[in-house]
Design an enzyme around this catalytic site. Structure first.
Site, short mmCIF file in Angstrom:
data_model
loop_
_atom_site.label_atom_id
_atom_site.label_comp_id
_atom_site.label_asym_id
_atom_site.label_seq_id
_atom_site.Cartn_x
_atom_site.Cartn_y
_atom_site.Cartn_z
N GLY A 114 10.57 -7.81 -21.03
CA GLY A 114 9.92 -7.46 -19.74
C GLY A 114 10.89 -7.80 -18.64
O GLY A 114 11.89 -8.07 -18.78
N GLY A 115 10.11 -8.05 -17.31
CA GLY A 115 11.01 -8.23 -16.23
C GLY A 115 11.85 -9.28 -16.21
O GLY A 115 12.76 -9.48 -15.59
N GLY A 117 12.78 -11.02 -19.00
CA GLY A 117 13.91 -11.44 -20.12
C GLY A 117 13.21 -10.73 -21.58
O GLY A 117 12.20 -10.19 -21.44
N LYS A 134 13.38 -16.69 -25.66
CA LYS A 134 13.40 -16.27 -24.67
C LYS A 134 14.69 -16.07 -23.89
O LYS A 134 15.12 -17.29 -23.48
CB LYS A 134 12.41 -16.63 -23.67
CG LYS A 134 12.09 -15.69 -22.38
CD LYS A 134 10.74 -15.92 -21.56
CE LYS A 134 10.56 -14.97 -20.62
NZ LYS A 134 9.38 -15.31 -19.88
N ASP A 226 -0.57 -14.94 -14.12
CA ASP A 226 -0.57 -13.47 -14.87
C ASP A 226 -1.25 -13.67 -16.34
O ASP A 226 -0.69 -13.35 -17.36
CB ASP A 226 0.95 -13.19 -15.49
CG ASP A 226 1.22 -11.89 -15.89
OD1 ASP A 226 0.40 -10.97 -15.33
OD2 ASP A 226 2.23 -11.56 -16.53
#
Length: 968
Positions: A114-115, A117, A134, A226
């Site tokens: 994703g944005g 990483g 991550k 989120d």
């Protein structure tokens, strides 16, 4: 590969499928095209691409994907670009990290991107465990805002300590790569678990559970921002975990909070558009209430099948979130009750001050509605048309377009996707889960006072086990048996709370009674374990045997003892343990081990009669306890992997279960010892965590002394057992106990190179490596019942060698020449020729022992003449050997154990009372070896030349927890 070996990490150019500018170009053009009528999009994209055919094709593919699915707004265009173009002929992708070492983490595979990483599955070589790693690529410098947010995420989740939130293990920078290592949660995301049906009670109960996790985060000053299905994982045991706090905002952590970062400055929006709150979109101050808004959108969409604000494009969706009121949910789904209408509309209030102010407040309303449903046949009618309320068992449809809504249904999702389609969930999903004891070591055998305010439990004080009394919510436990330096255990409050029955090993041993604070102890019977009171307090049921954890079949009967007179009456005479008297007094439950090794729960009339099987699914069902109202029987079972709690309704007239088993959710993977308050709103239980690592010691087989101090081979957070040295002494084959499966692993004696030889859902146990080191025999239930399997030493060539049948086959042992095998079927031991194909019909059955029992084989002597093993404990426990040529048994000791032959075929090595022992089979002299080893041993194995001993340590931590419906 070690850190200093020159590992080449991906460069800024090669580390991406395409560079960041290209992704942004695609993203911008897709967004612009979405604001154009669909019929005009193709020409619009062609005009804006300026002859760039690759750009035009990529955007067309993404627009087509959006057309086919309503989920486009829930995914970033960059993420979709990565998925859609992963197979394109571009430069080296992010997969270049795979098989590389970052710090102590060996990267295995990509889990997601994703944005913020990529997330990889990795193996922590230091602590020998899987992690989710991550990482941000090297091109992001230390001053990059994404790096700052990355660091903030680590601080955010590392400060949280809740079973519903992922745990952080490590954070750092390695050769320019920023990483966070977190708990690897095995299971499936809620994005993957969609398309089934759910009961309203399950939806509410699981929403309450997730509220607990959000409340813990909010109380620590952390806002997720989120909430979506990709960020919730359901473990194989059904427990939900919130993942990825990458967009979290720290609201109360001082100058290092997210407010100091440009990502929270004016003009920047963080989150998934369709689930953003009005405050996120309008760039107002963000607080914890934004998570409640997102949860409201999710729940609304789940129940109605429609998103309350989604429009044809992102701009219109934002406008709807800011200005459009949500339709009354019951207008879309008439079955939705008025009470739930009110909760949803309050969640979606545009003004945060008009909505829910905390997750705890939302939890209270959801819990109140759940209780109303559970205590009434119908709900109050909705104000949207006077429709009839739904019954508790009504099912709700989940459509593919409502995948986002699954967030609030974590436990329900698991038990509808991973198990039979109509599995049920118990009321305890709405309970607080609170740890009560915190001492190192084991606290066990809880008993709650009738009013639920006090707890009895047992722990070891160093001078034996003692019974302690603790006020719930207090911290000063009182030792009730301190004056007796013996083992006092298994306390049980009488129905009125005035007396305590318990088992004591004091002289003379037996069942004792004492006052509620330990006064006036007196012996009631000269035998017995696991006392259970009749509801009138006049009788106590006890078993003559006991197993703290189910193991081999144990001879045990159940007796009824008159408290006033001490008179005894035999009730069950067939391997029955752990009796539990029903609250109505008419039946007694217990568990037993069957002839095939299965552990089943039965009930029997208290006055005597025929036993009835109540629970027999899975290999082990035990620890039966009645609900205080007598309507349900609770028990522990491994039917879905972990040792979890279940309950089922019982017909007291017949003793049969009259409902499917419902899960009682706990965060632990091994649970036992249930106890209830008389009111039924508190349930105490024991949660156990086991660790077992491998150590080695150089050994002189002649002097029987160590040549070195013990050295750790593994030192991780896992449980290794059934260890077996290869013939050359260089590798170890072992069973690795995982959360929901057992696997066979191989590792070097130096601790390196651990390999999964099996890694799947079956339980694989008791591995034995062949004398030539080429093959492994082991036991597995992968065919539906436990049978013997064989594979090559590298895990290839897997095949079943014992035939499927009514009986299980187990405990394979190689002959020293590798041509034969011994095994058992839980009733007798056999020898069979391993010449292919293996003919089990021609297996030679070992004779019965002199007293009619049977002999379990554990080791074949190096000279091929003898089989060492233990005798059936029901006919006198002990160890010895079978002379194959003469066909005779020889008892060496009455001590039970698992013997292994020494290289001279004259001595046996085994573990007794967690210490290494050796015995001469001729003189029968038994002595301790390795006295310098003070830690508890569990398994032991010796090399072919006798110069190396490996063993596993035993680390057990058991604490008492409380499921509490009594307090908010």
């Amino acid at each position: 590969m070690e850190k200093g070996e020159g590992m080449a990490l991906p460069s800024a150019k090669a580390g991406r499928i395409m560079d960041e500018n290209r992704w942004k170009q695609i993203d911008d053009l897709v967004d612009a095209a979405l604001d154009v009528p669909e019929a005009e999009r193709a020409s619009f994209v062609a005009s804006r691409a300026n002859g760039d055919g690759e750009l035009q094709q990529a955007v067309a593919e993404l627009l087509n994907a959006q057309k086919e699915s309503d989920s486009f707004l829930q995914r970033s265009a960059m993420r979709i670009a990565a998925d859609a173009l992963a197979d394109a002929e571009t430069e080296v992708s992010a997969f270049a990290f795979i098989n590389k070492t970052i710090a102590t983490f060996q990267v295995e595979k990509l889990l997601g991107a994703g944005g913020m990483g990529e997330v990889y599955l990795a193996f922590d070589q230091k602590l020998k465990r899987k992690v989710a790693l991550k990482i941000l690529p090297p091109e992001y410098g230390s001053n990059d805002e994404r790096v700052k947010r990355f660091e903030m995420e680590a601080r955010a989740i590392s400060s949280l300590n809740h079973p519903g939130i992922v745990t952080v293990f490590d954070v750092g920078i390695f050769e320019g790569v920023n990483y966070i290592a977190t708990e690897y949660v095995e299971g499936k995301t809620l994005r993957e678990l969609m398309g089934q049906q759910f009961k309203l009670t399950n939806i509410l109960a699981n929403s309450i559970q997730i509220c607990d996790a959000l409340s813990a985060a909010h109380e620590s000053g952390i806002v997720h921002r989120d909430i979506k299905p990709e960020n919730v994982m359901i473990r194989p045991d059904g427990y939900a975990k919130i993942l990825d706090f990458g967009l979290a905002k720290l609201t109360e952590v001082g100058p290092e909070s997210a407010a100091a970062l440009s990502v929270t400055q004016k003009g920047t929006m963080i989150g998934t558009p369709a689930y953003m709150s009005p405050a996120q979109i309008s760039d107002e101050k963000i607080d914890h209430r934004t998570d409640l808004w997102s949860a409201g959108v999710v729940l609304y969409e789940f129940l109605t099948g429609e998103h309350p604000f989604r429009e044809k494009d992102r701009r219109s969706t934002f406008a709807a979130i800011l200005n459009k009121p949500a339709d009354l949910p019951s207008r879309l789904k008439p079955e939705i009750p008025k009470e739930l209408d009110n909760i949803l509309l309050r969640l979606l209030a545009k003004d945060p001050d008009s909505g829910y102010q905390s997750a705890g407040e939302l939890r209270a309303d959801l819990k109140g509605l759940l209780r109303q449903i559970e205590t009434s046949d119908t709900l109050t009618q909705s104000g949207s048309g006077g429709h009839a309320g739904v019954r508790q068992e009504r099912e709700w449809s989940l459509y593919a377009s409502v995948a986002m809504a699954v967030f609030l249904t974590g436990f329900a999702v698991y038990y509808l996707f991973f198990t039979e389609p109509r599995s049920r969930l118990s009321k305890w999903h709405a309970a607080n889960n609170v740890q009560i004891t915190f001492q190192a070591g084991t606290e066990a055998y809880p008993s709650l006072s009738p009013d639920g305010r006090s707890l009895l439990y047992v722990t070891n004080t160093g001078d034996g086990d003692d019974i302690f009394l603790l006020r719930i919510g207090g911290s000063n436990a009182m030792n009730l048996t301190a004056n007796f330096p013996t083992r006092d255990t298994m306390p049980a409050y009488s129905p009125n709370g005035d007396l305590i029955a318990f088992r004591s090993d004091r002289d003379p041993p037996g069942i004792y009674l004492m006052g509620a604070t330990g006064e006036n102890p007196r012996r009631l019977a000269d035998f017995g374990f696991s006392p259970s009171w009749s509801p009138d307090g006049k009788f106590i049921a006890v078993a003559t045997g006991h197993q703290p954890i189910p193991s081999v079949k144990t001879r045990s009967t159940i007796w009824i003892i008159d408290v006033a007179s001490g008179e005894k009456r035999l009730l069950v005479d067939s391997y029955a343990v752990q009796p539990a008297w029903s609250p109505r007094g008419d039946r007694i439950a217990y568990w037993r081990t069957g002839d095939s090794g299965e552990r089943v729960i039965e009930t029997i009339p208290a006055e005597g009669g025929d036993p009835i099987v109540f629970a027999d699914v899975g290999n082990t069902n035990w620890n039966p306890v009645w609900s205080p109202d007598g309507s349900h029987l609770y028990f522990a079972s491994d039917r879905r992997g972990n040792m979890a709690f279940y309950r089922a309704e019982i017909n007291l007239a017949t003793g049969l279960a009259q409902s499917e088993a419902e899960l009682v959710p706990t965060p632990g993977r091994y649970n036992r010892h249930i106890a209830f308050s008389a009111t039924g709103d508190r349930m105490a239980y024991v949660q156990t965590a086991n660790r077992a690592n491998i150590k080695k010691v150089d050994f002189d087989p002649e002097t029987e002394k160590a040549r070195s101090m013990p050295e750790a081979i593994t030192d991780g957070d896992f449980e290794l057992t059934n260890i077996n040295l290869s013939p050359d002494g260089k590798r170890i084959i072992a069973r690795l106990v995982r959360k929901s499966q057992d696997d066979i692993v191989s590792l070097g004696v130096d601790g390196g190179g651990m390999l999964d030889l099996t890694n799947d859902t079956p339980f694989d146990r008791y591995p034995r490596i062949s004398p030539d080191g080429s093959k492994i025999l082991f036991v597995s239930d992968r065919s539906g019942s436990y049978q013997i399997w064989m594979m090559n030493v590298d895990g290839t060539g897997l095949r079943q060698i014992s035939p499927d049948g009514e009986k299980i086959t187990s405990m394979p042992v190689w002959s020293p020449d590798g041509m034969k095998m011994s095994f058992d079927d839980e009733s007798a031991a056999f020898l069979v020729d391993l010449t292919e194909p293996v003919d089990f019909e021609q297996a030679m059955r070992l004779p019965a022992t002199d007293n009619g029992g049977w002999f379990r084989v554990w080791s074949w002597s190096p000279d091929g003449r003898y089989l060492a093993g233990n005798f059936d404990s029901n006919f006198g426990p002990g160890m010895g050997y079978f002379d194959i040529e003469k066909g005779t048994y020889h008892r060496v000791t009455d001590i039970p154990g698992i013997p292994t032959w020494m290289p001279d075929s004259k001595r046996l090595i085994f573990v007794r009372a967690r210490r290494a022992m050796i015995i001469d089979v001729q003189t029968k002299e038994t002595r301790q070896i390795l006295p310098e080893i003070k830690e508890d041993m569990r398994n032991i194995s010796i090399s072919r030349d006798g110069n190396l001993i490996i063993y596993t340590t035993n680390e057990n931590e058991s604490d008492i927890w409380l499921l509490d419906l009594a307090t908010e």
